[in-house]
Write a protein that holds these residues in place. Sequence first.
Motif, PDB file in Angstrom:
ATOM      1  N   ARG A 159       0.848  -1.184   0.000  1.00 28.62           N
ATOM      2  CA  ARG A 159       0.000   0.000   0.000  1.00 28.62           C
ATOM      3  C   ARG A 159       0.885   1.236   0.000  1.00 28.62           C
ATOM      4  O   ARG A 159       1.862   1.314   0.735  1.00 28.62           O
ATOM      5  N   ALA A 165      -7.516   8.246   1.860  1.00 30.20           N
ATOM      6  CA  ALA A 165      -8.569   7.259   2.064  1.00 30.20           C
ATOM      7  C   ALA A 165      -9.899   7.985   2.111  1.00 30.20           C
ATOM      8  O   ALA A 165      -9.980   9.136   2.527  1.00 30.20           O
ATOM      9  N   ARG A 182      -6.077   2.390  -2.520  1.00 31.75           N
ATOM     10  CA  ARG A 182      -5.789   3.364  -1.453  1.00 31.75           C
ATOM     11  C   ARG A 182      -6.153   2.820  -0.079  1.00 31.75           C
ATOM     12  O   ARG A 182      -5.793   3.385   0.929  1.00 31.75           O
ATOM     13  N   GLY A 183      -6.916   1.742  -0.032  1.00 34.08           N
ATOM     14  CA  GLY A 183      -7.342   1.188   1.235  1.00 34.08           C
ATOM     15  C   GLY A 183      -8.731   1.643   1.653  1.00 34.08           C
ATOM     16  O   GLY A 183      -9.161   1.380   2.774  1.00 34.08           O
TER      17      GLY A 183
END
Length: 189
Positions: A159, A165, A182-183
């Motif tokens: 990541r 986020a 991006r998570g």
Amino acid sequence: MRGAAGSGAEARLRAGRRELAYAVLLGVAGAGLAIWSVTRAWVVELASRPAPLPPVREVRAGADLAPWLPALALVMLAGWGAVLATRGWVRRLLGGVLAGIGAAVAAGGGYGLVAGLTGAVSRQWPLLCLLGGGLAVVAGVLTMVRGGRWPAMGARYERRAGAPAGPVPSRRTADAWDALDRGADPTDE
């Protein structure tokens, strides 16, 4: 001058990749050889019975004689996958652990060679187990000594730091995949 330094670094990277491939292939081959040989019949015993019954034939594999051998060989096999995923001192430490496990597997094969077993004893399977453990020891020592210089897995799967986020502002499929990178959860609104 810059081209010469770049080609030297590239040559070291290629050499490191080659060494990593050789060590992992040697370790996997040793673990596979040990797993295969420990499942073969190491001893065939005949127990006599009263007439007219024929003798009972009992086949004992290496796993029956040393039940810990298949488990160690499987751990050794999995460990070579972990060598690919680690880097630096962790990889070197893992190489030492795998060398120790390989020595234990080789000792199990050596036990099958020298043990006073009764019946028809097959010596080739314990010898192959000994050889497989020895190959893993060599690969583990190579990893322990040179593994810190080998390349690691690419950063492609890690990541990115500092990536924002949050919810996805649009409804395009590519934006949803970028949000996952991006998570962020693209289904959060």
